[in-house]
Design an enzyme around this catalytic site. Structure first.
Site, PDB file in Angstrom:
ATOM      1  N   VAL A 146       0.831  -1.209   0.000  1.00 27.41           N
ATOM      2  CA  VAL A 146       0.000   0.000   0.000  1.00 27.41           C
ATOM      3  C   VAL A 146       0.871   1.266   0.000  1.00 27.41           C
ATOM      4  O   VAL A 146       0.578   2.241  -0.702  1.00 27.41           O
ATOM      5  CB  VAL A 146      -0.993   0.003   1.194  1.00 27.41           C
ATOM      6  N   LYS A 157      -6.931  -1.836   9.696  1.00 28.40           N
ATOM      7  CA  LYS A 157      -8.245  -2.144  10.301  1.00 28.40           C
ATOM      8  C   LYS A 157      -8.138  -2.848  11.633  1.00 28.40           C
ATOM      9  O   LYS A 157      -8.947  -2.621  12.531  1.00 28.40           O
ATOM     10  CB  LYS A 157      -9.129  -2.958   9.356  1.00 28.40           C
ATOM     11  N   GLU A 199     -10.423   5.578   5.646  1.00 32.27           N
ATOM     12  CA  GLU A 199     -11.257   5.006   4.580  1.00 32.27           C
ATOM     13  C   GLU A 199     -10.593   3.774   3.955  1.00 32.27           C
ATOM     14  O   GLU A 199     -11.256   2.794   3.629  1.00 32.27           O
ATOM     15  CB  GLU A 199     -11.504   6.072   3.506  1.00 32.27           C
ATOM     16  N   GLY A 237      -0.590  -9.360  -3.934  1.00 27.54           N
ATOM     17  CA  GLY A 237      -0.603  -8.292  -2.923  1.00 27.54           C
ATOM     18  C   GLY A 237      -1.964  -8.055  -2.300  1.00 27.54           C
ATOM     19  O   GLY A 237      -2.197  -7.034  -1.676  1.00 27.54           O
ATOM     20  N   LYS A 276     -13.195  -4.944   9.910  1.00 26.07           N
ATOM     21  CA  LYS A 276     -13.881  -3.942   9.079  1.00 26.07           C
ATOM     22  C   LYS A 276     -15.336  -3.783   9.523  1.00 26.07           C
ATOM     23  O   LYS A 276     -15.869  -2.673   9.551  1.00 26.07           O
ATOM     24  CB  LYS A 276     -13.819  -4.360   7.606  1.00 26.07           C
TER      25      LYS A 276
HETATM   26  N1  LIG Z   1      -2.516  -5.008   0.800  1.00 26.17           N
HETATM   27  C1  LIG Z   1      -3.762  -4.592   0.711  1.00 26.17           C
HETATM   28  O1  LIG Z   1      -4.449  -4.841  -0.279  1.00 26.17           O
HETATM   29  C2  LIG Z   1      -4.382  -3.786   1.821  1.00 26.17           C
HETATM   30  C3  LIG Z   1      -5.686  -3.282   1.642  1.00 26.17           C
HETATM   31  C4  LIG Z   1      -6.257  -2.483   2.650  1.00 26.17           C
HETATM   32  C5  LIG Z   1      -5.548  -2.249   3.813  1.00 26.17           C
HETATM   33  N2  LIG Z   1      -4.288  -2.774   3.982  1.00 26.17           N
HETATM   34  C6  LIG Z   1      -3.589  -2.490   5.236  1.00 26.17           C
HETATM   35  O2  LIG Z   1      -2.484  -1.658   4.939  1.00 26.17           O
HETATM   36  C7  LIG Z   1      -1.415  -1.935   5.862  1.00 26.17           C
HETATM   37  C8  LIG Z   1      -0.165  -2.279   5.069  1.00 26.17           C
HETATM   38  O3  LIG Z   1      -0.417  -3.435   4.297  1.00 26.17           O
HETATM   39  P1  LIG Z   1       0.589  -3.877   3.129  1.00 26.17           P
HETATM   40  O4  LIG Z   1      -0.148  -4.915   2.350  1.00 26.17           O
HETATM   41  O5  LIG Z   1       1.133  -2.683   2.422  1.00 26.17           O
HETATM   42  O6  LIG Z   1       1.727  -4.596   3.986  1.00 26.17           O
HETATM   43  P2  LIG Z   1       3.194  -5.026   3.493  1.00 26.17           P
HETATM   44  O7  LIG Z   1       3.273  -5.060   2.013  1.00 26.17           O
HETATM   45  O8  LIG Z   1       3.538  -6.257   4.259  1.00 26.17           O
HETATM   46  O9  LIG Z   1       4.135  -3.821   3.995  1.00 26.17           O
HETATM   47  C9  LIG Z   1       4.257  -3.544   5.335  1.00 26.17           C
HETATM   48  C10 LIG Z   1       5.235  -2.401   5.508  1.00 26.17           C
HETATM   49  O10 LIG Z   1       5.271  -2.043   6.906  1.00 26.17           O
HETATM   50  C11 LIG Z   1       6.633  -1.860   7.290  1.00 26.17           C
HETATM   51  N3  LIG Z   1       6.707  -2.043   8.752  1.00 26.17           N
HETATM   52  C12 LIG Z   1       6.348  -3.120   9.501  1.00 26.17           C
HETATM   53  N4  LIG Z   1       6.513  -2.850  10.820  1.00 26.17           N
HETATM   54  C13 LIG Z   1       6.995  -1.581  10.892  1.00 26.17           C
HETATM   55  C14 LIG Z   1       7.351  -0.727  11.953  1.00 26.17           C
HETATM   56  N5  LIG Z   1       7.250  -1.126  13.241  1.00 26.17           N
HETATM   57  N6  LIG Z   1       7.808   0.536  11.682  1.00 26.17           N
HETATM   58  C15 LIG Z   1       7.897   0.959  10.382  1.00 26.17           C
HETATM   59  N7  LIG Z   1       7.559   0.191   9.324  1.00 26.17           N
HETATM   60  C16 LIG Z   1       7.120  -1.062   9.577  1.00 26.17           C
HETATM   61  C17 LIG Z   1       7.385  -2.881   6.473  1.00 26.17           C
HETATM   62  O11 LIG Z   1       8.747  -2.517   6.454  1.00 26.17           O
HETATM   63  P3  LIG Z   1       9.828  -3.284   5.531  1.00 26.17           P
HETATM   64  O12 LIG Z   1       9.567  -2.779   4.144  1.00 26.17           O
HETATM   65  O13 LIG Z   1      11.118  -2.852   6.076  1.00 26.17           O
HETATM   66  O14 LIG Z   1       9.541  -4.756   5.700  1.00 26.17           O
HETATM   67  C18 LIG Z   1       6.677  -2.744   5.122  1.00 26.17           C
HETATM   68  O15 LIG Z   1       7.232  -1.671   4.375  1.00 26.17           O
HETATM   69  C19 LIG Z   1      -1.916  -3.062   6.767  1.00 26.17           C
HETATM   70  O16 LIG Z   1      -2.488  -2.520   7.923  1.00 26.17           O
HETATM   71  C20 LIG Z   1      -3.024  -3.718   5.938  1.00 26.17           C
HETATM   72  O17 LIG Z   1      -4.016  -4.327   6.752  1.00 26.17           O
HETATM   73  C21 LIG Z   1      -3.702  -3.534   3.008  1.00 26.17           C
END
Ligand SMILES: NC(=O)c1ccc[n+]([C@@H]2O[C@H](COP(=O)([O-])OP(=O)(O)OC[C@H]3O[C@@H](n4cnc5c(N)ncnc54)[C@H](OP(=O)(O)O)[C@@H]3O)[C@@H](O)[C@H]2O)c1
Length: 393
Positions: free
Chosen positions: A15, A96, A120, A178, A196
């Protein structure tokens, strides 16, 4: 005149990168000053000096007036978001789990410090449902909000029902694209949809309900028998969260796989798409449809919140402040199909009425009425039995 936003961005994963891609193509009155990540050794698509692993370098930076929190660790996210709000910064989050778990406390912090938290992107990706529930449905009598809230499990179910793909391959694809949470049980166990739903219930009915008080049954025990049963009856199975007001006094909330036939508006919601069905007193049924997962769709919802902060937009939580007769309750009867293994489970579940039973060595099922309270009380038993529960329409 909109105010200039200087952003600190936590998380540069699916994201975070998606949001960055969108921001760099647009001329907006904002800049991302610094990125906080977890792993300093990971390869990045931007110069390394923009990144830090020290949260406070962003949280204590007086030039940064807006924090965008997009990390996959709910506990760390709560610490970051609450500190940012207390430091006078507005925040956008897509987390969420963190929001559903701490919503009441986060509302108190916003009110005490005069800051704003928008989320959102945390509910149904690109679909603008929170601001609609918050603003548009204020004076409407909302009968129910339900739908498909989890892109990853919907992707898996679509691949199984439309392309005869097996469960594990479909899950791997969802992860690769993803759509899936870092820990897949959050998606396929119905937890993500439940978080949610708790947030939706809050903006729909003005209730704070802890996620642990809401039943979530996922799709992780789906078997070939269940798929065959559904196909023979021209059903698909969808993972459906429901928030429903009953008799002007109680609101019931639950997440469960559901048989849907072609007459259901959810039947054609496929892959990572989400759909939200709002049933309102005078408007009748309304339907919101859009991509519920993925970097760019979620990034677009996050950007919409960031843009709203340029005009100091905040959720007012008006429904929480009004005196209301509504309470959350799990005392509600639903009709389910239960495929089970151990016969003794039936006695404990206490079916109120049985309409169909099938008994063969590998495939036993029962269809009948059951109270949500009984399903919640026996959730561990159901998990140990490795059975599968589906709501029958
Ligand atoms: N993916 C989706 O479709 C989607 C949709 C809606 C909502 N979300 C929400 O959006 C959020 C992110 O999801 P994502 O899919 O983007 O996850 P992701 O691809 O696994 O990326 C997570 C990121 O968080 C970083 N991180 C983890 N712990 C951290 C900390 N303590 N301090 C600073 N950075 C930290 C990681 O760092 P590194 O890069 O160093 O590993 C990585 O860059 C989650 O809450 C998820 O529920 C995701």
């Amino acid at each position: 005149m909109s105010k200039k936003l200087t952003l600190g961005l936590f998380g540069f994963g699916v994201v975070g990168q998606g949001l960055y891609d969108i921001i760099k193509t647009k001329k907006l009155n904002l800049e991302i000053k610094r990125f906080a990540i977890k792993n300093p050794d990971k390869k990045r698509t931007l110069p390394l000096e923009l990144f830090t692993t020290q949260a406070d370098e962003l949280l204590d930076d007086v030039e940064i007036n807006t924090i965008v929190e997009l990390i996959d660790d709910a506990d760390a996210a709560f610490h970051i978001v609450s500190k940012a709000l207390k430091n006078g910064k507005n925040v956008v989050s897509a987390n969420k789990k963190m929001i559903a778990t701490h919503l009441e406390e986060l509302v108190d912090i916003q009110q005490a410090y005069g800051t704003s938290l928008l989320y959102e992107g945390a509910v149904c990706g690109s679909i603008p449902i929170i601001r609609n529930l918050e603003e548009y449905y204020d004076n409407e009598l909302l009968h129910s909000v339900s739908g498909i809230f989890n892109g990853s499990s919907n992707y898996i179910l679509s691949k199984i029902f439309n392309e005869h793909m097996d469960y594990d391959t479909a899950l791997k694809q969802a992860q690769h694209l993803g759509f899936a949470e870092t820990d897949p049980i959050l998606d396929v166990g119905g937890f993500d949809a439940k978080f949610k739903l708790a947030i939706v219930a809050s903006h729909a009915y003005g209730l704070y309900v802890k996620p642990e008080e809401i039943l979530n049954i996922g799709i992780d025990q789906l078997s070939d028998y269940d798929i065959r049963f559904a196909r023979e009856k021209n059903y698909k199975i969808k993972l459906v969260p429901t928030a429903k007001e009953i008799g002007n006094e109680k609101v019931i909330l639950y997440v469960i796989p559901k048989f849907v036939n072609e007459k259901s508006i959810l039947y054609s919601v496929e892959n990572e798409y989400n759909g939200v069905v709002v049933q309102a007193a005078f408007a009748d049924q309304q339907f919101f449809y859009g991509k519920g997962a993925g970097g760019h769709p979620t990034g677009s919802a996050v950007l919409s919140d960031i843009a709203a902060l340029r005009y100091d937009y905040r959720y007012e939580y008006k429904k929480h402040l009004e005196a209301t007769q509504l309470n959350h309750s799990n005392n509600h009867k639903i009709t389910v199909y239960l495929r089970y293994n151990d016969e003794s489970i039936l006695e404990k579940l206490n079916f109120l009425k049985v309409s169909e039973r099938h008994y063969a060595r590998e495939f036993k099922y029962i269809i009948g009425d059951i109270n949500l309270e009984s399903l919640i009380a026996n959730k561990d038993l159901l998990a140990a039995d490795k059975g599968f529960v589906v709501e029958v329409p």
